[in-house]
Design a protein around this motif. Structure first.
Motif, PDB file in Angstrom:
ATOM      1  N   GLY A   1       3.941   3.289  -3.724  1.00 15.88           N
ATOM      2  CA  GLY A   1       3.030   3.544  -4.838  1.00 15.88           C
ATOM      3  C   GLY A   1       3.619   4.552  -5.799  1.00 15.88           C
ATOM      4  O   GLY A   1       4.836   4.780  -5.829  1.00 15.88           O
ATOM      5  N   LEU A   2       2.735   5.167  -6.561  1.00 14.53           N
ATOM      6  CA  LEU A   2       3.190   6.147  -7.544  1.00 14.53           C
ATOM      7  C   LEU A   2       3.982   7.262  -6.871  1.00 14.53           C
ATOM      8  O   LEU A   2       4.905   7.819  -7.459  1.00 14.53           O
ATOM      9  N   GLY A   3       3.620   7.583  -5.632  1.00 16.16           N
ATOM     10  CA  GLY A   3       4.297   8.663  -4.918  1.00 16.16           C
ATOM     11  C   GLY A   3       5.778   8.405  -4.740  1.00 16.16           C
ATOM     12  O   GLY A   3       6.591   9.330  -4.790  1.00 16.16           O
ATOM     13  N   ASN A   4       6.142   7.147  -4.522  1.00 15.51           N
ATOM     14  CA  ASN A   4       7.558   6.814  -4.364  1.00 15.51           C
ATOM     15  C   ASN A   4       8.297   7.021  -5.682  1.00 15.51           C
ATOM     16  O   ASN A   4       9.431   7.477  -5.692  1.00 15.51           O
TER      17      ASN A   4
ATOM     18  N   SER B   1      -1.377  -0.507  -4.256  1.00 17.92           N
ATOM     19  CA  SER B   1      -1.967   0.604  -3.504  1.00 17.92           C
ATOM     20  C   SER B   1      -3.480   0.647  -3.726  1.00 17.92           C
ATOM     21  O   SER B   1      -4.248   0.832  -2.777  1.00 17.92           O
TER      22      SER B   1
ATOM     23  N   SER C   1       0.675   6.585   3.396  1.00 20.45           N
ATOM     24  CA  SER C   1      -0.770   6.274   3.388  1.00 20.45           C
ATOM     25  C   SER C   1      -1.344   6.286   4.799  1.00 20.45           C
ATOM     26  O   SER C   1      -2.136   5.406   5.153  1.00 20.45           O
TER      27      SER C   1
ATOM     28  N   TYR D   1      -7.502   6.337  -9.645  1.00 15.80           N
ATOM     29  CA  TYR D   1      -6.241   5.586  -9.604  1.00 15.80           C
ATOM     30  C   TYR D   1      -6.199   4.494 -10.676  1.00 15.80           C
ATOM     31  O   TYR D   1      -5.159   4.224 -11.271  1.00 15.80           O
TER      32      TYR D   1
ATOM     33  N   ILE E   1      -6.774   0.674  -1.050  1.00 14.50           N
ATOM     34  CA  ILE E   1      -7.784   1.734  -0.988  1.00 14.50           C
ATOM     35  C   ILE E   1      -9.177   1.128  -1.070  1.00 14.50           C
ATOM     36  O   ILE E   1     -10.079   1.483  -0.322  1.00 14.50           O
TER      37      ILE E   1
ATOM     38  N   ILE F   1      -6.540   3.189   5.609  1.00 11.37           N
ATOM     39  CA  ILE F   1      -5.907   2.023   5.004  1.00 11.37           C
ATOM     40  C   ILE F   1      -5.205   1.180   6.064  1.00 11.37           C
ATOM     41  O   ILE F   1      -5.423  -0.032   6.166  1.00 11.37           O
TER      42      ILE F   1
ATOM     43  N   PHE G   1       1.809  11.676   2.689  1.00  7.31           N
ATOM     44  CA  PHE G   1       1.261  11.083   1.477  1.00  7.31           C
ATOM     45  C   PHE G   1       1.839   9.687   1.262  1.00  7.31           C
ATOM     46  O   PHE G   1       1.138   8.735   0.939  1.00  7.31           O
ATOM     47  N   SER G   2       3.143   9.593   1.436  1.00  9.36           N
ATOM     48  CA  SER G   2       3.830   8.366   1.049  1.00  9.36           C
ATOM     49  C   SER G   2       3.506   7.185   1.950  1.00  9.36           C
ATOM     50  O   SER G   2       3.488   6.051   1.497  1.00  9.36           O
TER      51      SER G   2
ATOM     52  N   SER H   1       0.826  -1.203   0.000  1.00  9.84           N
ATOM     53  CA  SER H   1       0.000   0.000   0.000  1.00  9.84           C
ATOM     54  C   SER H   1       0.864   1.258   0.000  1.00  9.84           C
ATOM     55  O   SER H   1       0.629   2.185  -0.765  1.00  9.84           O
ATOM     56  N   ALA H   2       1.884   1.265   0.853  1.00  8.20           N
ATOM     57  CA  ALA H   2       2.698   2.479   0.985  1.00  8.20           C
ATOM     58  C   ALA H   2       3.511   2.756  -0.275  1.00  8.20           C
ATOM     59  O   ALA H   2       3.587   3.894  -0.737  1.00  8.20           O
TER      60      ALA H   2
HETATM   61  N1  PHE Z   1       1.195   6.032  -0.436  1.00 10.17           N
HETATM   62  C1  PHE Z   1       1.154   5.793  -1.853  1.00 10.17           C
HETATM   63  C2  PHE Z   1       2.374   6.352  -2.542  1.00 10.17           C
HETATM   64  O1  PHE Z   1       3.319   6.768  -1.968  1.00 10.17           O
HETATM   65  C3  PHE Z   1      -0.013   6.402  -2.510  1.00 10.17           C
HETATM   66  C4  PHE Z   1      -1.316   5.968  -2.044  1.00 10.17           C
HETATM   67  C5  PHE Z   1      -2.333   6.815  -2.156  1.00 10.17           C
HETATM   68  C6  PHE Z   1      -1.530   4.708  -1.526  1.00 10.17           C
HETATM   69  C7  PHE Z   1      -3.559   6.433  -1.752  1.00 10.17           C
HETATM   70  C8  PHE Z   1      -2.744   4.333  -1.110  1.00 10.17           C
HETATM   71  C9  PHE Z   1      -3.765   5.200  -1.209  1.00 10.17           C
HETATM   72  O2  PHE Z   1       2.416   6.386  -3.735  1.00 10.17           O
END
Ligand code: PHE
Ligand code: NA
Length: 499
Positions: free
Chosen positions: A24-27, A333, A234, A102, A337, A239, A231-232, A21-22
């Protein structure tokens, strides 16, 4: 009593799912640019401070709530105190909004994995993405002019999601993450290794890591560090509460939070290295500065990377690894959600898993497919994503923490719960971090963002569009959350707390 509670077979399964989950696209597409833009190598200091003073303490808080009260977000918060049920539904509604857009990004990533073979984007990846692929309308509006290849890719993402969620917590979510996360790490390591051998990679790493120490005196750099960490990881929108409710009664919570927190950050730094090595190659190949080509988000993944893939030796392999990793990271991720929503609906109505999954996934998929794989979907995604990420998540986390600390004094109970099962014991420091430092910083970030957006509007978009899908959506989900909290619970679930 209540419906039979599903569980992960062990802590390892849970940790893989939580990392899934953690990470994700953000990383991959957010962290590298945020670090570059906020002090480069010096960013590591505010980033680590944010991880230790807010990220990991909040992760522990979420785990404690889900694990002690053993329910979905609405049920756990209700068991904590009946007045808090609305908070659980608010967090769940944030997940509804994120889920519906997403899936589109995962669809793109899957399709670009295939495009890596034909280099379908030709010599102008920007024009390809906007005009040929998404056929972005020059009107900022809502329309139902579908892009069929994108529609099909997004529908495939929903279909796979439906199957995995039907299989359940252990056989679906758990097993999927145990397979995909190691695969993701291996693919990404190979991709980073290849990027490092490209000519110009060193220039990219210089641009990313050269420290600008004066940045440490700039409050916006600290805001960026805390924003990235919230954000990163979650945290704060249901969640981690949901996943922790599936842990067996005796499970090390604080130890797990440390593992997940550091694993997520390690993956971010790895992505920073890979992305900037590739950008260094791109800058060198086109005779410009890395700062000219550095970017984040959709522009990085679907415009800059295609250009790199077209020019680099073994570009197709780099493309398959990069877009495949993006699809896997996004999918693990997305699963987390949607499970928040499934678990909440299931608890409230006392349903079986297949019934709850159908009731949640089918309408979400229809809404997602109606609004996003269209010529107007990209602008909608832009506004909704900005409002949910900049205000929704921070506001929900802030209000939850404030209520837990002030009116309901839940922190000592939760600390004692963590200490009764964990090897790493928490003391007063944790309470100060989770209950004191975190709300102050979240409050600051929120006010900062709100004043900016109120004063400047969003991205030059028409005000009616921002009012409807930004502000309107944000207020709408709070109202819906309140109404949901007024509906009665199924007698099968039982909303009381029996430990
Ligand atoms: N935390 C995830 C990331 O770093 C993004 C994310 C958003 C995950 C929403 C779960 C829900 O990319
Ligand atoms: Na992350």
């Amino acid at each position: 009593g209540g419906a039979a509670k599903e569980a992960f077979s062990g802590r390892t399964m849970f940790i893989f799912a939580a990392i899934g989950s953690a990470v994700g696209l953000g990383n991959i597409w957010r962290f590298p640019y945020v670090a570059f833009d906020n002090g480069g190598g010096a960013f590591i200091i505010p980033y680590l401070v944010a991880l230790l003073t807010a990220g990991i303490p909040l992760l522990m808080l979420d785990y404690a709530i889900g694990h002690r009260y053993r329910g979905s977000a609405p049920l756990s918060f209700r068991r904590l105190h009946p007045k808090l049920e609305t908070i659980g539904w608010w967090q769940l509604m944030i997940c509804v909004v994120i889920a519906i857009y997403y899936a589109l990004i995962i669809g793109w990533a899957m399709q670009y994995t295939v495009f890596s073979f034909s280099k379908a984007w030709g010599s102008d990846p920007a024009a390809f993405f906007m005009n040929d692929y998404m056929k972005v309308s020059d009107q900022v509006t809502i329309g139902f002019d579908f892009i069929w290849p994108v529609f099909i890719a997004t529908a495939i993402a929903w279909l796979v999601l439906l199957v995995v969620l039907m299989l359940g917590v252990q056989n679906g979510i758990g097993k999927l993450n145990v397979v995909l996360i190691p695969l993701l790490v291996v693919m990404f390591l190979i991709m980073v290794g290849m990027a490092l051998t490209l000519p110009g990679a060193a220039a990219g790493l210089d641009a990313l890591f050269t420290p600008s120490w004066s940045a440490l005196g700039d409050s916006s750099v600290w805001v960026a560090a805390y924003g990235q960490i919230f954000f990163s990881l979650s945290v704060g929108f249901g969640i981690m509460v949901t996943y922790a409710s599936y842990l067996k009664p005796r499970s090390d919570l604080s130890g797990s939070a440390l593992v997940v927190g550091f694993a997520n950050s390690s993956f971010e730094i790895l992505a920073g290295i890979g992305v900037f090595a590739a950008l260094g190659f791109m800058a060198t190949a086109s005779g410009t500065q890395v700062s000219e080509v550095a970017t984040s988000g959709i522009g990085l993944a679907f415009i800059a990377f295609p250009a790199i893939i077209s020019q680099a030796p073994f570009g197709t392999l780099i493309g398959v690894l990069f877009f495949g990793a993006l699809a896997f990271a996004g999918f693990t991720s997305l699963i987390s959600i949607v499970e928040v929503i499934v678990a909440g609906v299931r608890d409230k109505l006392g349903l079986s898993r297949p019934a709850a999954v159908s009731l949640v996934v089918l309408p979400l998929a229809v809404i997602s497919l109606l609004f996003f794989p269209t010529t107007t979907g990209l602008n909608l995604l832009d506004v909704v994503d900005a409002f949910v990420n900049n205000f929704g998540i921070a506001a929900a986390a802030l209000i939850s923490v404030l209520l837990l600390t002030s009116g309901f004094t839940a922190l000592p109970t939760l600390r004692d719960h963590i200490n009764s099962v964990s090897s790493f014991k928490l003391g007063r420091t944790w309470m100060i971090m989770a209950g004191g430092v975190t709300p102050v910083i979240l409050g600051y970030i929120l006010i900062d963002q709100l004043t900016k957006t109120v004063a400047e509007g969003y991205n030059d978009m028409p005000q009616w569009f921002v009012n409807t899908f930004g502000w309107g959506m944000a207020v709408g989900i709070v109202v819906i959350a309140y109404l949901l909290s007024r509906l009665p619970w199924s007698r099968r679930t039982g909303d009381g707390f029996t430990s």
